[in-house]
Design an enzyme around this catalytic site. Structure first.
Site, short mmCIF file in Angstrom:
data_model
loop_
_atom_site.label_atom_id
_atom_site.label_comp_id
_atom_site.label_asym_id
_atom_site.label_seq_id
_atom_site.Cartn_x
_atom_site.Cartn_y
_atom_site.Cartn_z
N LYS A 21 0.82 -1.21 0.00
CA LYS A 21 0.00 0.00 0.00
C LYS A 21 0.85 1.26 0.00
O LYS A 21 0.52 2.23 -0.67
CB LYS A 21 -1.02 0.01 1.14
CG LYS A 21 -0.46 -0.13 2.52
CD LYS A 21 -1.57 -0.28 3.53
CE LYS A 21 -1.02 -0.34 4.95
NZ LYS A 21 -0.05 -1.46 5.17
N ARG A 96 -7.73 2.18 10.41
CA ARG A 96 -7.44 0.78 10.75
C ARG A 96 -8.50 0.19 11.66
O ARG A 96 -8.45 -0.99 11.96
CB ARG A 96 -6.10 0.73 11.49
CG ARG A 96 -4.91 0.42 10.59
CD ARG A 96 -3.68 0.41 11.46
NE ARG A 96 -2.68 -0.50 10.98
CZ ARG A 96 -1.67 -0.15 10.20
NH1 ARG A 96 -1.56 1.08 9.75
NH2 ARG A 96 -0.77 -1.04 9.84
N ARG A 133 11.92 -7.81 3.08
CA ARG A 133 11.85 -6.34 3.01
C ARG A 133 12.91 -5.70 3.89
O ARG A 133 13.09 -6.07 5.05
CB ARG A 133 10.46 -5.90 3.46
CG ARG A 133 10.30 -4.39 3.52
CD ARG A 133 8.86 -3.99 3.53
NE ARG A 133 8.21 -4.18 4.81
CZ ARG A 133 6.93 -3.84 5.03
NH1 ARG A 133 6.20 -3.33 4.07
NH2 ARG A 133 6.40 -4.03 6.22
N ARG A 163 13.01 -3.61 9.48
CA ARG A 163 12.19 -2.83 10.40
C ARG A 163 12.01 -3.63 11.68
O ARG A 163 11.84 -4.84 11.63
CB ARG A 163 10.81 -2.60 9.75
CG ARG A 163 10.53 -1.15 9.40
CD ARG A 163 9.32 -1.02 8.54
NE ARG A 163 8.07 -1.39 9.22
CZ ARG A 163 6.86 -1.22 8.68
NH1 ARG A 163 6.74 -0.69 7.48
NH2 ARG A 163 5.78 -1.57 9.33
N ARG A 174 0.59 -8.79 13.32
CA ARG A 174 0.03 -7.66 12.56
C ARG A 174 -1.02 -8.13 11.56
O ARG A 174 -2.02 -7.47 11.34
CB ARG A 174 1.15 -6.87 11.87
CG ARG A 174 1.96 -6.03 12.85
CD ARG A 174 3.36 -5.75 12.37
NE ARG A 174 3.42 -4.97 11.15
CZ ARG A 174 4.44 -5.00 10.30
NH1 ARG A 174 5.49 -5.76 10.54
NH2 ARG A 174 4.42 -4.26 9.22
#
Ligand code: ADP
Length: 193
Positions: A21, A96, A133, A163, A174
């Site tokens: 996104k 969210r 990632r 991250r 998540r």
């Protein structure tokens, strides 16, 4: 239609962690000359700057949980009242929850249409994707690397790092939170309007 009479484009991009996104939001904003707002980036900037918000948010982000609605709504409300939003915006990471979606509807009253898209990707693909990632420490560029291979950012040469919330167990948490709080709840709320 010239630029000054163009209607604003207001877009929400929904999607689970790793769905892309942020990537799509950046490209869309660039193509249409509008602002991109990412609540994840706002929080990570605060974490890096070690502000009171950042210190509070870090613990929550690293647990894969959600920062409280009141705080997130106040942040977005403030951001959407600045003058650089008049041509429109694309926001990712918000809303969210149902409370956030309801507040966004209120904030948008009298500001034109709000469009919502959701990017859907199977969970196992997301887990694999997030494992690869990395984010550039210097410029924030997001890159995909072969497992375990440490690389430099192609844009600025900065170090690519994982991250702190991209470890597999936190990613699974998540995904669970997204399915429960956002996908089933917020999407049905937004689509009622
Ligand atoms: P992702 O969608 O990949 O999980 P984000 O960058 O959008 O990543 O968000 C990272 C973290 O920041 C979330 O897991 C959550 O802890 C916090 N966060 C971001 N946006 C919100 C929001 N609108 N409400 C609550 N928490 C948020």
């Amino acid at each position: 239609m010239n630029e000054s009479t163009r209607l604003p484009i207001n877009l929400v991009v929904l999607g689970a962690p790793g769905a892309g996104k942020g990537t799509q939001a950046v490209q869309f904003a660039r193509r249409h000359g509008i602002l991109r707002i990412s609540t994840g980036d706002i929080l990570r900037d605060a974490v890096q700057a070690k502000t009171a918000l950042g210190q509070r948010a870090k613990v929550i982000i690293d647990a894969g949980a959600l920062v409280d609605d009141q705080l997130m709504i106040a942040i977005v409300r403030e951001r959407l009242t600045r003058s650089d939003v008049v041509r429109g915006f694309v926001i990712d990471g918000f809303p969210r929850t149902v409370a956030q979606a309801t507040s966004l509807d209120e904030i948008m009253v009298g500001r034109g249409e709000l469009f919502v898209i959701e990017i859907t990707v199977p969970d196992e693909t997301l887990v694999e994707r997030v494992a690869r990632r990395r984010v550039c420490e210097q410029c924030g560029n997001v890159a995909s690397v072969a497992a375990g291979v440490e690389r430099r950012c192609a844009k600025c040469g900065g170090e690519l790092v994982l991250r702190s919330d991209d470890t597999e167990s936190i990613v699974r948490e998540r995904l669970r939170v997204y399915a429960k709080e956002t996908r089933t709840a917020a999407i049905s709320e937004v689509s009622e309007h």
